[in-house]
Design an enzyme around this catalytic site. Structure first.
Site, PDB file in Angstrom:
ATOM      1  N   CYS A  18      63.169  15.905  53.172  1.00 24.94           N
ATOM      2  CA  CYS A  18      63.685  14.653  54.183  1.00 24.94           C
ATOM      3  C   CYS A  18      63.279  14.954  55.235  1.00 24.94           C
ATOM      4  O   CYS A  18      62.581  15.878  55.126  1.00 24.94           O
ATOM      5  CB  CYS A  18      65.370  15.212  54.384  1.00 24.94           C
ATOM      6  SG  CYS A  18      66.437  14.542  52.991  1.00 24.94           S
ATOM      7  N   GLY A  45      60.405  10.933  53.520  1.00 25.25           N
ATOM      8  CA  GLY A  45      61.816  10.702  52.942  1.00 25.25           C
ATOM      9  C   GLY A  45      61.217   9.127  52.392  1.00 25.25           C
ATOM     10  O   GLY A  45      61.727   8.350  54.380  1.00 25.25           O
ATOM     11  N   ASN A 119      67.913  18.323  55.497  1.00 31.96           N
ATOM     12  CA  ASN A 119      66.159  18.885  55.335  1.00 31.96           C
ATOM     13  C   ASN A 119      66.156  19.856  54.380  1.00 31.96           C
ATOM     14  O   ASN A 119      65.959  20.876  55.732  1.00 31.96           O
ATOM     15  CB  ASN A 119      64.935  18.623  56.362  1.00 31.96           C
ATOM     16  CG  ASN A 119      63.626  18.424  55.190  1.00 31.96           C
ATOM     17  OD1 ASN A 119      63.954  18.430  54.439  1.00 31.96           O
ATOM     18  ND2 ASN A 119      62.476  19.283  56.277  1.00 31.96           N
ATOM     19  N   GLY A 120      66.029  19.591  52.750  1.00 34.31           N
ATOM     20  CA  GLY A 120      66.008  21.346  52.221  1.00 34.31           C
ATOM     21  C   GLY A 120      67.068  21.310  50.990  1.00 34.31           C
ATOM     22  O   GLY A 120      67.259  19.772  50.869  1.00 34.31           O
ATOM     23  N   TYR A 266      49.740  19.714  51.011  1.00 33.20           N
ATOM     24  CA  TYR A 266      50.200  18.139  51.490  1.00 33.20           C
ATOM     25  C   TYR A 266      51.184  18.107  51.769  1.00 33.20           C
ATOM     26  O   TYR A 266      51.217  16.538  52.182  1.00 33.20           O
ATOM     27  CB  TYR A 266      50.365  17.971  50.126  1.00 33.20           C
ATOM     28  CG  TYR A 266      51.380  17.015  48.279  1.00 33.20           C
ATOM     29  CD1 TYR A 266      50.075  15.476  49.111  1.00 33.20           C
ATOM     30  CD2 TYR A 266      52.267  16.398  48.764  1.00 33.20           C
ATOM     31  CE1 TYR A 266      51.305  14.522  48.535  1.00 33.20           C
ATOM     32  CE2 TYR A 266      53.002  15.185  48.178  1.00 33.20           C
ATOM     33  CZ  TYR A 266      52.155  13.998  48.247  1.00 33.20           C
ATOM     34  OH  TYR A 266      52.531  13.117  48.136  1.00 33.20           O
TER      35      TYR A 266
END
Ligand code: SF4
Length: 485
Positions: A18, A45, A119-120, A266
């Site tokens: 995210c 995301g 996020n995570g 990336y």
């Protein structure tokens, strides 16, 4: 590798969990700032997007499935008035991709409302569910404070809610130390914006300054796009809160930095800064190292756009082989809700990448890509380049073989789906049909980032998970001995 969230090929790239964003800025149009912040974080995301805006009295939430530009329009944004906002764009790694799991989550607390974006991935959700159930059983916590969706984020929301009697900051200081895994959290009540980062700082979270306010975001690129100045990273193990008294900070855990190495390869935008280093510069350096470690006798270096481009530039520089653009990416093939027909689906990679025949024809190519997950994309790519007239195709990869799955919010594949475990580089080369294949070494990649290996998570390459992973998954993979590395 193609962009996260692309869904036309037979092999989507690794997908990030995210992007999170928060702003506290009285007098500013916080909904629009959040919109553009999320727009800059869209690569992290692409399944759903949302924001919660507070005017000091009431929190309004708007979220839906789709890209940021599909979810919000001018009228929606104009209706979201306030002085603080929490925003989120999501790719689901736990919990289904459904509206109820879209974020920010909103729930009532004993002192008001709370919106939260995450996020995570947490790794101790079983333990946390037991803790929550016990707390609910021993108190008169209303039923509404229980879980109402299937994500680990909903679990954090529920825990913060049941501990909110003395306010959200107090709840955070009780809950955050018990969370394991990767979490960058941005959350708020009606008056205060909070942000917290796991003790390992696995994924990035930064703090920025506006002339009349503060911003937190997953990446510095989101600060740039709204004209905010980078102040610093939110420290691993740090909780910050921002209100009329300004910025405040405390620690809920000792920092033990283990930043995600794959962010450099990336995940992050090339124009983002991580640990003071521009990701683009790190990727160019990775390409130089790759050229030294895996030379090739060739006429032209081409990237797999766009994530392979900086490393291809570095490879060309270090090898002396000219750089060229041999593939054009259709940037507008993002995530879509329109299912392609069978005929279109068979075109596969061509929907996203098209070779420039005049550049490629008769050439011995070095093709630089960022990673190989299942190998399907590279197989299709090599075939397409040969059909376009390439004399030879030498594939060079700017990360080591991906050997292990990620439990901290990046969705590669299961171990059984990964191509690298169990196959040698020569066997993978034959499988994708290339003339030669070379991966950068883990040491070479790490050195190219400028960050010590001791301060990085490299688990998808070496299986050394810095935070213990769920016991059943570890057992399946024979990983118990790796804990604590
Ligand atoms: S396992 Fe790999 S992708 Fe996941 S956090 Fe660690 S380095 Fe990043």
């Amino acid at each position: 590798m193609l962009s996260p969230g692309d869904d036309f090929s037979d092999e989507p790239g690794p997908r990030d969990a995210c992007g999170v964003f928060g702003v506290w800025a009285p007098g500013e149009d916080v909904a629009k700032l959040t919109y553009f912040g999320l727009y800059a974080l869209q690569h992290r995301g692409q399944e759903s997007a949302g924001m919660a805006v507070s005017n000091g009295e009431r929190i309004m939430v708007f979220k839906d499935m789709g890209l940021v530009s599909q979810v919000f329009n001018e009228a929606t944004l104009n209706s979201l008035k306030g002085h603080l906002a929490v925003g989120h764009c999501r790719y689901s790694t736990t919990g289904a991709s459904t509206w109820s799991n879209a974020q920010p989550t909103f729930r009532g607390t004993e002192t008001g409302g709370m919106a939260l974006a995450h996020n995570g991935n947490l790794t101790n959700t079983d333990e946390l569910e037991t803790w929550l159930a016990g707390k609910i059983a021993e108190s008169d916590v209303p039923r509404k404070n229980r879980m109402d969706s299937t994500s680990d984020t909903a679990l954090v929301s529920a825990l913060l809610s049941v501990y909110s009697g003395d306010g959200l900051r107090s709840a955070a200081m009780q809950v955050l130390p018990r969370l394991d895994g990767a979490f960058c959290l941005v959350f708020s009540n009606e008056k205060t914006l909070f942000a917290a980062r796991d003790p390992q700082g696995i994924h990035p979270l930064v703090l920025g300054r506006l002339e009349h306010g503060w911003v937190v975001a997953s990446e510095t690129a989101a600060l740039d796009i709204i004209g905010a100045t980078l102040i610093r990273e939110v420290e691993p193990g740090e909780l910050i809160w921002i209100d009329e008294a300004g910025l405040n900070s405390t620690r809920f855990a000792e920092a033990d930095p283990k930043g995600c190495l794959f962010e450099y390869v990336y995940l992050a935008r090339p124009d983002t800064l991580i640990s003071g280093r521009r990701v683009h510069a790190a990727r160019v350096e990775i390409g130089r190292t790759l050229a030294l470690e895996c030379p090739a006798d060739a006429d032209l270096v081409i990237p797999t756009p766009e994530s392979g481009t900086p490393s291809a530039i570095g490879y060309a520089e270090a090898s002396g082989i000219p750089f060229g653009l041999g593939l054009v990416k259709n940037s507008y093939v993002g995530r879509t809700f329109i299912q392609p027909s069978q005929t279109i689906r068979q075109l596969g990679i061509r929907l996203k990448l098209n070779p420039i025949r005049d550049v490629i024809e008769g050439k011995r190519l070095v093709v630089v890509d960022d990673s190989i997950v299942r190998g399907n994309t590279q197989r299709a790519l090599v075939k397409m380049l040969r059909e376009a007239g390439a004399a030879e195709v030498h594939v060079r990869i700017s990360s080591p073989p991906v050997q292990w799955p990620c439990f901290y919010g990046i969705d590669f594949a299961t171990r059984a789906e990964l191509i690298a475990p169990g196959l040698s580089t020569d066997e993978i080369c034959r499988s994708i049909g290339a003339d030669s294949l070379g991966y950068i070494s883990l040491e070479g990649l790490t050195a190219s980032t400028g960050v010590s290996g001791r301060r990085l998570c490299r688990a998808c390459f070496d299986g050394n998970y810095p935070v213990p992973i769920p016991a059943d998954r570890a057992e399946q993979m024979g990983l118990e001995q790796k804990f604590g590395c």
